[in-house]
Design a protein around this motif. Structure first.
Motif, short mmCIF file in Angstrom:
data_model
loop_
_atom_site.label_atom_id
_atom_site.label_comp_id
_atom_site.label_asym_id
_atom_site.label_seq_id
_atom_site.Cartn_x
_atom_site.Cartn_y
_atom_site.Cartn_z
N MET A 1 45.71 -39.44 -0.24
CA MET A 1 45.75 -40.19 1.01
C MET A 1 44.38 -40.25 1.67
N ARG A 32 48.44 -25.25 18.92
CA ARG A 32 48.85 -26.19 17.88
C ARG A 32 47.96 -26.10 16.64
N LYS A 61 45.30 -38.10 10.95
CA LYS A 61 46.61 -37.79 11.52
C LYS A 61 46.50 -36.68 12.58
N GLU A 64 44.87 -37.98 15.68
CA GLU A 64 45.80 -38.77 16.48
C GLU A 64 46.68 -37.85 17.32
N GLN A 65 47.16 -36.76 16.69
CA GLN A 65 47.99 -35.81 17.42
C GLN A 65 47.20 -35.13 18.54
N LYS A 68 46.91 -37.55 21.40
CA LYS A 68 48.18 -37.77 22.09
C LYS A 68 48.62 -36.53 22.86
N GLN A 69 48.46 -35.37 22.24
CA GLN A 69 48.88 -34.14 22.93
C GLN A 69 48.02 -33.89 24.16
N LYS A 72 49.20 -35.91 27.02
CA LYS A 72 50.44 -35.44 27.64
C LYS A 72 50.19 -34.42 28.75
#
Lengths: 159, 569
Positions: A1, A32, A61, A64-65, A68-69, A72
């Motif tokens: 990938m 995390r 990936k 991106e997390q 986004k986290q 939040k």
């Protein structure tokens, strides 16, 4: 990938300048399992916000997390994942006074820096440049027996 | 109006319309309790442990959709509340927990009953506050309730130093909230919704994957309408039981580790997953690389971070389920429902091949029988809470849930000891409903002190203990994966549950036959008192089907009877 490759990224996080906001950001990274390579933080002038710059690494990936986290978190106003940026880092290096000061001065000049303080036992130089060049500079200083190296962490601004 | 910080806390709770607060007093929160004594805007329930207070507030919130409120003191009061916060956090439950803190001047000095509450609770709250001035207290309280109930809901902690509760200042409770950094997205992107609807219309084997977000968004009716209009088959997660209703012919069942055969096969063979408010939890997906391998994925979620976290999504839609499904419904009038007929037929055959089943017995009560019996006798009238373990999975599999908020359990964190206090909260919210806590002989002991609370406040919760003298779920894994080495799971040594309930002011029933089960339940409902129904079940029943942890969804261990039936064919 293609997007699973770990790559270095720099992100800016604009946050409300309130107590424990930095702890929220760093504990999110710790909790995390994300990496922090460098982290700098300072208030944004004439505002109630602060600017946090984080150099990190991860796959697309994971990045991106992270973005986004961070979003939040309640006191986070904006997250910028830098793509086209000007990126700078500062380093302070201390040398014994007995070393060849004109060589050291010339080396610092080559990296846009110079001698910023001279004492009876040592000189202190400062260089600010791109992080890769800072790394090269530190390598180049090794022959002059630096007694202390302090890196400042990355700051970045989108072009 | 001039008042103390403690009074402000009470006034804010009243202003938010909260009718019941669950809590436990202590040194740092005493001024607030002094004001609670003087007011009559809300009732306070004294649980017998702070963890139970938070679970009770959580159960109240889950049963109503409103913000639950719990109150605890500093130090151990707060640390006892942490499991409750984490439970609510993992299931996105709107809740405000108010904790006392040592006076500002003592913070950082390791004072008596001092602990860094905001530090500890940071990873298990949506947000938290340490109040630093009396002036900011009204705003902080207003923001706490606002943050708890908006966007993706979650628990918020407000840590109030004792001196701030004593100080007197001007109180004006704000009408509105303006947090420039917090603007949840409700409306889904219009273009993305259109594309998703197009994908639905051109799919051959679409599948509705329904999650707890639908319950949180109160969108069950809309989702039922969507299913009805499109005739697309559906699976529910553990948190979504009741969304579609057990009688709905489109509902295949629950999917995941203990999902039924047709649900898991549907997810394995679908060509379009339509996810409403589900988050692709590992207990649902099994092996990710095999999960919905042939499908495009539409993912609707109010939390952008859920989208693309575990699986790659083709149609990401960030927004509230209510808003998004409403928009989708406007665009599906021309849908050809016959298009999915072949797919519905396949899934129907899967269900005939391996229905959710178990082998009943005449000699001993099977736990699945007990749950189906509760379903027959109470159906949609009851609210069912549960603890965590085998009984929880059997309840999710076998109870005919007909409506959202009928099923209350700790899905994300999996907190043993949740069910009983959560049932107290649910019963307080809906006194007219029968509230049953389906529990096990392991879980019930983790908050059994709530017998006293329930007896004192006359909260008649029926605890149905499915007693197999084991920590059953761990025992099941030991049977399957640890060569039957039953390490520390044998609970043969037990309290006298009947006597225990009676000692605390409740009723106890020893049940070992089906007749006794019916009789005890009938009596418990009539007596209207908290009770333990200690139901002896067979010891070695397994929860099946089961997808072994990390395995692909289609590789299920199936119940014995069903296997032999297939072989016979």
């Amino acid at each position: 990938m293609a997007n699973s490759k770990n790559e270095r990224h720099v992100i800016s996080v604009i946050v409300m300048n309130e107590s424990s906001v930095l702890a929220r950001v760093t504990s999110l990274f710790a909790g995390r399992g994300y990496n922090i390579e460098t982290l700098t933080v300072a208030p944004i002038p004439q505002s109630d916000m602060s600017h946090i710059t984080i150099a990190t690494n991860g796959s697309a990936k994971v990045m991106e997390q992270i973005t986004k986290q961070l979003h939040k978190l309640i006191p986070v106003y904006k997250v910028i994942e830098h793509e086209e940026m000007v990126e700078k880092e500062m380093v302070l290096v201390k040398f014994p006074i007995a070393e060849n000061l004109s060589d050291i001065s010339a080396l610092c000049s080559a990296y846009n820096g110079g001698i910023v303080n001279v004492g009876p036992e040592m000189v202190i130089t400062m260089v600010s440049d791109e992080p890769t060049r800072i790394k090269h500079f530190i390598e180049a200083t090794q022959r002059y027996n630096p007694s202390e190296v302090v890196r400042g962490g990355v700051v970045a601004i989108e072009r | 109006m001039q008042m103390s910080g403690a009074q402000m806390v009470c006034e804010a709770i009243i202003a938010e319309g909260v009718k019941t607060v669950f809590g436990y007093p202590g040194g740092a929160i005493m001024h607030v309790y002094d004001e609670i004594y003087k007011q009559n805007g809300f009732e306070h329930i004294l649980n017998r442990h702070e963890q139970a207070s938070v679970h009770a507030a959580d159960g109240y919130a889950r049963a109503t959709g409103e913000v639950g409120v719990a109150m605890v003191t500093s130090g151990p009061g707060f640390t006892n509340a942490v499991t409750g916060l984490a439970t609510a956090y993992m299931d996105s439950i709107p809740m405000v927990v108010i904790s006392g803190q040592v006076p500002l001047s003592l913070i950082g000095t390791d004072g008596f009953q001092e602990i860094d509450a905001v530090g500890i609770s940071r990873p298990c709250t949506k947000h938290n506050f340490l109040v630093r001035t009396l002036e900011e207290l009204p705003r902080v309280l207003k923001e706490a309730f606002y943050i708890a109930r908006t966007g993706r809901p979650g628990p918020v902690l407000v840590d109030v130093p004792k001196d701030i509760t004593v100080d007197i200042g001007e109180f004006v409770y704000p009408d509105s909230v303006n947090i420039p950094t917090y603007k949840p997205t409700y409306k889904g992107n219009r273009r993305q919704i259109e594309k998703a609807v197009e994908a639905i219309k051109s799919a051959k084997k679409p599948l509705l994957y329904l999650g707890g977000g639908i319950v949180l968004s109160n969108a069950s009716d809309l989702v039922r309408e969507f299913a009805l209009k499109t005739q697309i088959p559906a699976v529910e997660t553990l948190m979504a039981r009741g969304v579609l209703g057990a009688k709905n012919p489109l509902l295949l069942g629950m999917l995941g580790m203990h999902g039924n055969y047709s649900s898991n096969m549907a997810m394995s063979e679908t060509d379009l997953v339509i996810s409403f408010g589900a988050r692709f939890d590992d207990r649902v997906t099994g092996k990710l690389s095999e999960f919905a391998k042939y499908a495009d994925i539409i993912h609707v979620d109010i939390d952008a971070a859920n989208i693309g976290k575990l699986v790659d999504v083709d149609y990401p839609i960030v927004g509230d389920i209510t808003e998004v499904v409403t928009k989708m419904l406007e665009q599906i009038d021309d849908i050809d429902t016959d298009r999915y007929q072949a797919w519905r037929d396949i899934l129907g055959r899967y269900n005939e091949l391996h229905p959710q089943s178990y082998v009943d017995s005449d000699e001993v009560i099977k736990p699945q029988w007990a749950i189906e019996r509760l379903g027959e006798l109470l159906g949609e009238k009851a609210i069912i809470t549960s603890d965590v373990g085998q009984h929880q999975m059997w309840a999710a599999q076998h109870y005919p849930f007909d409506r959202p908020r009928q099923w209350i359990n700790s899905g994300g964190l999996g907190t043993m000891g949740f069910g009983f206090p959560a049932a107290l909260g649910a019963k307080r919210a809906h006194p007219e409903k029968t509230v049953i806590n389906i529990t096990g002989d392991g879980s019930i002991l983790m908050n059994m002190q709530e017998l006293v609370t329930a007896a004192e406040y006359k909260i008649p919760v029926i605890n149905v203990i499915l007693n197999n003298h084991f920590l059953g779920m761990v025992r099941q894994w030991q049977t399957f994966f640890y060569e039957k080495r039953y390490s520390e799971t044998d609970l043969s040594f037990q309290p006298n549950f009947k006597a225990l309930a009676e000692a605390c002011g409740g009723i106890g029933y020893d049940v070992s036959t089906k007749e006794e089960f019916d009789a005890a339940l009938k009596d418990a409902i009539e007596q209207d008192k908290v009770c333990f129904m200690n139901v002896q079940t067979n010891r070695f029943e397994d929860v099946l089907p089961m997808v072994p942890s990390g395995g692909a969804l289609f590789n299920m261990m199936l119940p014995q009877k069903v296997l032999s039936n297939t072989e016979a064919k």
